[in-house]
Write a protein that holds these residues in place. Structure first.
Motif, PDB file in Angstrom:
ATOM      1  N   PHE A  22       0.885  -1.178   0.192  1.00 29.26           N
ATOM      2  CA  PHE A  22      -0.048   0.012  -0.040  1.00 29.26           C
ATOM      3  C   PHE A  22       0.778   1.334   0.224  1.00 29.26           C
ATOM      4  CE2 PHE A  22      -2.439   3.325   2.202  1.00 29.26           C
ATOM      5  CZ  PHE A  22      -3.536   3.351   1.221  1.00 29.26           C
ATOM      6  N   SER A  23       2.056   1.242   0.723  1.00 32.02           N
ATOM      7  CA  SER A  23       3.270   2.217   0.632  1.00 32.02           C
ATOM      8  C   SER A  23       4.399   1.740   0.496  1.00 32.02           C
ATOM      9  CB  SER A  23       2.937   3.063   2.025  1.00 32.02           C
ATOM     10  OG  SER A  23       3.219   2.162   3.110  1.00 32.02           O
ATOM     11  N   LEU A  24       5.520   2.661   0.330  1.00 25.66           N
ATOM     12  CA  LEU A  24       6.798   2.248   0.242  1.00 25.66           C
ATOM     13  C   LEU A  24       7.261   1.587   1.588  1.00 25.66           C
ATOM     14  CD1 LEU A  24       8.383   5.211  -1.670  1.00 25.66           C
ATOM     15  CD2 LEU A  24       7.632   2.976  -2.739  1.00 25.66           C
ATOM     16  N   GLU A  25       6.677   1.825   2.688  1.00 22.08           N
ATOM     17  CA  GLU A  25       7.219   1.283   3.958  1.00 22.08           C
ATOM     18  C   GLU A  25       6.969  -0.271   3.823  1.00 22.08           C
ATOM     19  OE1 GLU A  25       5.511   3.866   3.754  1.00 22.08           O
ATOM     20  OE2 GLU A  25       6.892   5.442   4.373  1.00 22.08           O
ATOM     21  N   ASP A  26       5.835  -0.864   3.281  1.00 25.92           N
ATOM     22  CA  ASP A  26       5.449  -1.951   3.158  1.00 25.92           C
ATOM     23  C   ASP A  26       6.532  -2.909   2.553  1.00 25.92           C
ATOM     24  OD1 ASP A  26       3.228  -1.805   4.491  1.00 25.92           O
ATOM     25  OD2 ASP A  26       2.098  -1.103   2.643  1.00 25.92           O
ATOM     26  N   ASN A  27       7.250  -2.208   1.399  1.00 25.67           N
ATOM     27  CA  ASN A  27       8.348  -2.981   0.676  1.00 25.67           C
ATOM     28  C   ASN A  27       9.551  -3.255   1.627  1.00 25.67           C
ATOM     29  OD1 ASN A  27       6.941  -3.013  -1.699  1.00 25.67           O
ATOM     30  ND2 ASN A  27       7.803  -0.786  -2.119  1.00 25.67           N
ATOM     31  N   ALA A  28       9.742  -2.346   2.482  1.00 28.02           N
ATOM     32  CA  ALA A  28      10.915  -2.597   3.414  1.00 28.02           C
ATOM     33  C   ALA A  28      10.472  -3.612   4.479  1.00 28.02           C
ATOM     34  CB  ALA A  28      11.323  -1.377   4.060  1.00 28.02           C
ATOM     35  N   LEU A  29       9.457  -4.031   4.414  1.00 25.58           N
ATOM     36  CA  LEU A  29       9.293  -5.045   5.594  1.00 25.58           C
ATOM     37  C   LEU A  29       8.972  -6.483   4.911  1.00 25.58           C
ATOM     38  CD1 LEU A  29       6.253  -3.363   7.369  1.00 25.58           C
ATOM     39  CD2 LEU A  29       8.628  -3.593   8.116  1.00 25.58           C
ATOM     40  N   TRP A  30       9.593  -6.725   3.794  1.00 24.76           N
ATOM     41  CA  TRP A  30       9.641  -7.891   2.998  1.00 24.76           C
ATOM     42  C   TRP A  30      10.089  -9.243   4.024  1.00 24.76           C
ATOM     43  CZ3 TRP A  30      13.849 -10.877   2.549  1.00 24.76           C
ATOM     44  CH2 TRP A  30      15.122 -10.449   2.610  1.00 24.76           C
ATOM     45  N   ASN A  31      11.047  -8.859   4.838  1.00 24.75           N
ATOM     46  CA  ASN A  31      11.649 -10.087   5.525  1.00 24.75           C
ATOM     47  C   ASN A  31      10.362 -10.276   6.487  1.00 24.75           C
ATOM     48  OD1 ASN A  31      11.603  -7.644   7.064  1.00 24.75           O
ATOM     49  ND2 ASN A  31      13.606  -7.848   7.594  1.00 24.75           N
ATOM     50  N   ARG A  78       8.044  11.489  -3.881  1.00 30.50           N
ATOM     51  CA  ARG A  78       7.842  11.517  -5.245  1.00 30.50           C
ATOM     52  C   ARG A  78       7.055  10.105  -5.758  1.00 30.50           C
ATOM     53  NH1 ARG A  78      12.388  14.401  -6.826  1.00 30.50           N
ATOM     54  NH2 ARG A  78      13.662  12.503  -6.901  1.00 30.50           N
ATOM     55  N   LEU A  79       7.787   9.233  -5.193  1.00 30.25           N
ATOM     56  CA  LEU A  79       7.608   7.602  -5.658  1.00 30.25           C
ATOM     57  C   LEU A  79       6.142   7.364  -4.768  1.00 30.25           C
ATOM     58  CD1 LEU A  79      10.899   5.883  -5.377  1.00 30.25           C
ATOM     59  CD2 LEU A  79       9.740   6.713  -7.368  1.00 30.25           C
ATOM     60  N   GLU A  80       5.945   7.820  -3.783  1.00 30.35           N
ATOM     61  CA  GLU A  80       4.763   7.637  -3.143  1.00 30.35           C
ATOM     62  C   GLU A  80       3.273   8.324  -3.708  1.00 30.35           C
ATOM     63  OE1 GLU A  80       5.179   8.979   1.027  1.00 30.35           O
ATOM     64  OE2 GLU A  80       6.121   7.326   1.656  1.00 30.35           O
ATOM     65  N   LEU A  81       3.576   9.172  -4.237  1.00 34.36           N
ATOM     66  CA  LEU A  81       2.372  10.034  -4.905  1.00 34.36           C
ATOM     67  C   LEU A  81       2.133   9.235  -6.147  1.00 34.36           C
ATOM     68  CD1 LEU A  81       3.797  13.729  -5.035  1.00 34.36           C
ATOM     69  CD2 LEU A  81       1.900  12.626  -3.676  1.00 34.36           C
ATOM     70  N   LEU A  82       2.844   8.364  -6.810  1.00 35.54           N
ATOM     71  CA  LEU A  82       2.615   7.500  -7.900  1.00 35.54           C
ATOM     72  C   LEU A  82       1.048   6.657  -7.464  1.00 35.54           C
ATOM     73  CD1 LEU A  82       5.858   6.259  -9.310  1.00 35.54           C
ATOM     74  CD2 LEU A  82       4.525   7.996 -10.176  1.00 35.54           C
ATOM     75  N   SER A  83       1.077   6.287  -6.229  1.00 34.44           N
ATOM     76  CA  SER A  83       0.192   5.330  -5.770  1.00 34.44           C
ATOM     77  C   SER A  83      -1.337   6.282  -5.410  1.00 34.44           C
ATOM     78  CB  SER A  83       0.391   4.533  -4.676  1.00 34.44           C
ATOM     79  OG  SER A  83       0.947   5.331  -3.567  1.00 34.44           O
ATOM     80  N   LYS A  84      -1.096   7.651  -5.637  1.00 39.29           N
ATOM     81  CA  LYS A  84      -2.297   8.436  -5.254  1.00 39.29           C
ATOM     82  C   LYS A  84      -2.558   9.232  -6.570  1.00 39.29           C
ATOM     83  CE  LYS A  84      -0.527   8.682  -0.330  1.00 39.29           C
ATOM     84  NZ  LYS A  84      -0.182   9.511   0.704  1.00 39.29           N
ATOM     85  N   GLY A  85      -2.426   8.779  -7.705  1.00 44.01           N
ATOM     86  CA  GLY A  85      -3.111   9.580  -8.725  1.00 44.01           C
ATOM     87  C   GLY A  85      -1.739  10.271  -9.741  1.00 44.01           C
ATOM     88  N   GLY A  86      -0.486  10.372  -8.832  1.00 42.55           N
ATOM     89  CA  GLY A  86       0.526  10.975  -9.472  1.00 42.55           C
ATOM     90  C   GLY A  86       0.560  12.492  -9.411  1.00 42.55           C
ATOM     91  N   GLU A  87       1.646  13.144  -9.824  1.00 42.93           N
ATOM     92  CA  GLU A  87       1.839  14.522  -9.583  1.00 42.93           C
ATOM     93  C   GLU A  87       2.490  14.886 -10.900  1.00 42.93           C
ATOM     94  OE1 GLU A  87       0.548  17.016  -8.030  1.00 42.93           O
ATOM     95  OE2 GLU A  87      -0.642  16.307  -6.316  1.00 42.93           O
ATOM     96  N   PHE A  88       2.079  16.336 -11.607  1.00 43.47           N
ATOM     97  CA  PHE A  88       2.783  16.649 -12.540  1.00 43.47           C
ATOM     98  C   PHE A  88       4.108  16.989 -12.487  1.00 43.47           C
ATOM     99  CE2 PHE A  88       3.841  20.623 -15.353  1.00 43.47           C
ATOM    100  CZ  PHE A  88       3.500  19.664 -16.601  1.00 43.47           C
ATOM    101  N   ILE A  89       4.555  17.000 -11.165  1.00 47.79           N
ATOM    102  CA  ILE A  89       6.067  17.403 -10.882  1.00 47.79           C
ATOM    103  C   ILE A  89       6.786  16.117 -11.144  1.00 47.79           C
ATOM    104  CG2 ILE A  89       5.971  16.776  -8.384  1.00 47.79           C
ATOM    105  CD1 ILE A  89       7.931  19.075  -7.888  1.00 47.79           C
ATOM    106  N   ASN A  90       6.465  14.959 -11.077  1.00 50.10           N
ATOM    107  CA  ASN A  90       6.942  13.838 -11.369  1.00 50.10           C
ATOM    108  C   ASN A  90       7.351  13.743 -13.234  1.00 50.10           C
ATOM    109  OD1 ASN A  90       6.995  12.691  -9.015  1.00 50.10           O
ATOM    110  ND2 ASN A  90       4.847  11.576  -9.326  1.00 50.10           N
ATOM    111  N   PHE A  91       6.506  14.239 -13.751  1.00 49.98           N
ATOM    112  CA  PHE A  91       6.852  14.475 -15.215  1.00 49.98           C
ATOM    113  C   PHE A  91       7.925  15.510 -15.597  1.00 49.98           C
ATOM    114  CE2 PHE A  91       2.953  12.452 -15.116  1.00 49.98           C
ATOM    115  CZ  PHE A  91       2.713  11.785 -16.238  1.00 49.98           C
ATOM    116  N   VAL A  92       8.023  16.505 -14.843  1.00 48.61           N
ATOM    117  CA  VAL A  92       9.074  17.483 -14.871  1.00 48.61           C
ATOM    118  C   VAL A  92      10.152  16.857 -14.578  1.00 48.61           C
ATOM    119  CG1 VAL A  92       9.675  19.858 -14.406  1.00 48.61           C
ATOM    120  CG2 VAL A  92       7.331  19.329 -14.856  1.00 48.61           C
ATOM    121  N   TRP A  93      10.381  16.313 -13.370  1.00 46.56           N
ATOM    122  CA  TRP A  93      11.590  15.593 -12.608  1.00 46.56           C
ATOM    123  C   TRP A  93      12.197  14.597 -13.778  1.00 46.56           C
ATOM    124  CZ3 TRP A  93      11.085  10.328 -11.141  1.00 46.56           C
ATOM    125  CH2 TRP A  93      12.090   9.832 -10.605  1.00 46.56           C
ATOM    126  N   LEU A  94      11.288  13.775 -14.333  1.00 47.73           N
ATOM    127  CA  LEU A  94      11.737  12.653 -15.100  1.00 47.73           C
ATOM    128  C   LEU A  94      12.338  13.139 -16.548  1.00 47.73           C
ATOM    129  CD1 LEU A  94      12.465   9.731 -14.959  1.00 47.73           C
ATOM    130  CD2 LEU A  94      10.052   9.307 -15.852  1.00 47.73           C
TER     131      LEU A  94
END
Length: 784
Positions: free
Chosen positions: A109-118, A759-775
């Protein structure tokens, strides 16, 4: 008899609890499957709440159901139970393990969940042991083959989820970036044996093998790209620019190739489409099982899982005498679990085969654009055409990118917040409404009852305050009157009573508000009410083609001039400021404007230029004045968007926001006082408010008047707006040309300095235009 009835009731209650938890777990899986893909397309709070609660309850319900089944297996069978019914209930434990594996559409659901893979890996071990314990309790079991096959399917599914979380963890991405060192090279030995020929040979070898581990083969496009080519290039960039996801850098060779490719694109829209697909691949890699399913290991695991599930269903279905051995309700639930499980697995396979990542991975990347497309590529192009027809045709209108909801890879909108509109409680005016006037009117009609109720509540509160004020005035001046000729004692008593009544009537409103204030402060929700009010002032604008073209063209020009001698010298001198030398040179002749870029902090400057931009926007009507309408509109959109990021995305802007919230509140308080003093507090007329602000004499520096105690920038912004309005008169320059470049600097600085994790968390909430500018900046080799 008295003791038997409660025990029977309790056993029946436990049985229905197990059935209920099984159905709940299955329902949560269905919700996650069909609603999780929507979160990358919309930031809807209700959708996020639904997914968040379903994501948490999915594991809890499955674990609780396993515990209930284990408890149920330890009880003695009831006389009226079918002989093998508990054996069937034991079959549900591996089904719950299958549910714990989760759907393909969401692993984290969030990036923190990936860190709990163990932790998930330990959960796999313990849940497997719990399932084994349940089965051992049920032995001997006539369904042991079916249970074994389901255990294989459930364990494979859970392992698949754990691997996906591990691959999406930031540590794993950083490890992928670290190449093994070449320890076979001995400098002390080789240095003594070098001659000129070996040096030249060594240089030639390095040129031929430079970057071989991460070779990025790109042929500059000489014609418009097809949908399949866009996916192929996006997938190629995603695989080679993975280091961006963990704030690492990439090689100069990759940067140069990427810069040359994006500079050679025939259409600016193609850059947007490639970045859209690239961000979608990032989303799938972080929040879904895409990284596993696109690998050979993932395909093997999925084949084992699906095959075991189908085989288990076949054996169970072919078993005779089920009605005599098991309860009908349990048979129905088991068939439901099998049917829904198999259906969902085939839906997963279907969604995977039609996903953009699978199509890009299966297609053959052509180094030569003139090379004949293979039959497989033509089939994939045909599949993309079917997807487009089913989801709806992408409309590339003259003004906006209007994409159907099912075809979106992000929300497609730019969220805007305007300070003056918020301070005057005015209705926001949209620049462009893709729904059309009819839909706009229907939407207003739908919201009119709520607005009517809210206006009534506001009117009642205002009427009560006026009534208290009138009552106070009437009692003091007409009821409590000192009659002439009364003795001193009577006059003293009347004065005391008058003072008491005056005190009571003047403090009643405060007594009424005091408990509410205490509750709000006790619960700590004052900030929540403030955020709710802020969010009511937000509005959305679709991404306009002229805005993207402006940003793309400017970044392309700056990328081409990046290595020039002039840029190098000026850039070094401007490193201490947040704005680049390109913009500073453009307004170097305007010392007053330049000062609010070079001598103030980023958040301070942003708030000043935002208010100044709105003052100029309200002062000048593009339909009547001869100005650059496109630059005027672009400046307005970026200005309101940056204000939204500063106020509503504090985690994203944490590295550049400074004390932006304090400045905002001080400026808002000063605006409230000013509008109240001018008698326009409730006028809701932004144009009138801007004229009043511009009418204030700011010949004396506002900072000299207020000192350092107040952080308000209202009249500093007024000074900047007046200077901008004089540009055309004194220097013959279009102020919107300057403002558009200034706001591009704000956007670029925020994109390159904002928090990468957010920035990566916002991808799961509809994204933001600033991500496009950054990339896009990363592909052009810009930014820090």
């Amino acid at each position: 008899m008295v003791e038997v009835i409660p025990k029977q009731i309790k056993d029946a209650w436990d049985t229905w609890n197990i059935r209920g938890m099984i159905i709940l777990s299955l329902s949560l899986q269905i919700i996650l499957i069909f609603f999780a893909p929507l979160r990358k397309r919309t930031p809807n709070k209700f959708l996020i709440l639904l997914l968040w609660s379903s994501y948490l309850l999915a594991d809890l319900s499955a674990n609780f159901a396993v515990a209930l089944i284990a408890k149920n297996q330890g009880k003695d069978p009831k006389p009226d139970d079918p002989p093998e019914d508990k054996k069937l209930v034991a079959l549900w434990a591996p089904f719950l393990l299958l549910h714990l594996g989760g759907p393909d559409t969401i692993t984290a659901f969030s990036l923190e969940d990936n860190a709990l893979w163990n932790r998930h890996f330990l959960g796999l071990v313990f849940q497997a042991l719990a399932g084994v314990y349940v089965v051992i309790q049920s032995l001997p079991n006539v369904l042991w083959v079916v249970i074994l096959l389901l255990f294989i399917a459930g364990t494979s599914k859970y392992l698949e989820r754990t691997i996906a979380l591990y691959l999406a963890s930031s540590d794993k991405y950083r490890n992928l970036m670290l190449d093994a060192s070449n320890s076979a090279f001995d400098y002390t030995v080789q240095a003594n044996n070098l001659d000129m020929d070996s040096i030249l040979a060594s240089e030639m070898y390095m040129k031929e093998h430079h970057g071989q581990a991460n070779s990025l083969k790109l042929k500059h496009p000489d014609k418009e790209l097809t949908d399949l080519q866009i996916l192929q290039f996006a997938f190629l960039f995603f695989n080679n620019f993975t280091s961006l996801m963990v704030n690492n850098i990439f090689s100069l060779e990759m940067r140069d190739k990427s810069k040359a490719f994006f500079s050679a694109l025939q259409l600016q829209e193609e850059a947007l489409s490639i970045i859209e697909a690239e961000l979608e691949f990032i989303y799938e890699g972080l929040y879904t099982k895409g990284a596993v399913l696109h690998s050979s290991l993932g395909i093997v695991i999925r084949v084992i899982s699906v095959g075991s599930l189908v085989a288990a269903f076949t054996i169970y279905h072919d078993r005779h005498n089920k009605i005599q051995e098991f309860q009908k309700a349990d048979i129905i639930i088991t068939y439901t679990l099998f049917a829904v499980g198999i259906a969902l697995e085939f839906i997963f396979v279907y969604m995977f085969m039609l996903s953009d990542g699978a199509i890009a991975a299966l297609s053959k990347f052509k180094d030569d654009s003139d090379e004949m497309s293979s039959l497989k590529d033509r089939m994939l192009e045909w599949i993309l055409g079917l997807k487009r027809k089913w989801k709806g045709k992408i409309s590339r209108e003259e003004e906006v990118f209007n994409t159907p909801f099912l075809h979106r890879r992000w929300t497609g909108n730019i969220t805007m917040f305007n300070f003056l509109t918020y301070s005057m409680n005015a209705d926001t005016e949209r620049i462009h409404n893709p729904r059309g006037r009819t839909c706009q009117y229907l939407w207003k009609i739908a919201l009119s009852p709520f607005r009517y109720v809210f206006s009534i509540m506001q009117a009642w509160s205002g009427s009560i305050a006026i009534w208290f004020c009138d009552l106070h005035r009437y009692i003091i001046h007409h009821v409590i009157i000192l009659p002439p000729g009364e003795n001193q004692v009577t006059r003293s008593m009347i004065n005391i009573f008058k003072t008491f009544v005056e005190f009571w009537l003047s403090t009643v409103p405060y007594f009424l508000a005091f408990p509410v204030t205490c509750v709000i402060n006790f619960l700590g929700i004052r900030e929540l009410f403030h955020e709710i009010r802020l969010r009511r002032s937000l509005h959305h604008e679709p991404l306009k083609k002229n805005l993207w073209s402006f940003i793309y063209s400017e970044l392309k020009i700056r990328s081409q001039n990046q290595d020039s001698q002039e840029s190098a010298t000026t850039k070094a001198s401007a490193r201490r400021d947040w704005a680049s030398s390109h913009t500073q040179i453009q307004i170097a002749d305007h010392e007053m404007l330049l000062r609010y870029i070079t001598d103030v902090d980023y958040d301070h400057s942003l708030l000043i230029w935002h208010i100044a931009t709105e003052l100029c926007y309200q002062e000048e009507d593009s339909a009547e004045k001869n100005c650059d309408k496109m630059k005027r509109e672009i400046s307005k959109i970026i200005s309101d968007y940056m204000m939204y990021l500063l106020m509503m995305q504090p985690k994203l802007m944490s590295d550049v926001s400074g004390i932006g919230n304090i400045r905002f509140r001080d400026t808002l308080a000063e605006a409230d006082r000013f509008f109240t003093k001018k008698g326009i507090r409730n006028s809701r007329d932004v144009n009138l408010g801007s004229k009043k602000i511009l009418s204030v004499d700011t010949s004396i520096e506002p900072s000299d008047v207020k000192g350092n105690h107040c952080k308000s920038v209202l009249f500093e912004a007024s000074s900047v707006a007046k200077e901008l309005l004089k540009l055309e008169e004194d220097f013959g320059k279009d102020k919107w040309e300057v403002l558009s470049k200034v706001w591009l600097e704000f956007l670029m600085h925020a994109a390159s300095h904002s928090d990468g994790t957010t920035r990566l968390e916002l991808l799961s909430k509809g994204g933001e235009f600033i991500n496009f500018v950054w990339l896009l900046m990363a592909h052009f080799g810009l930014g820090d």
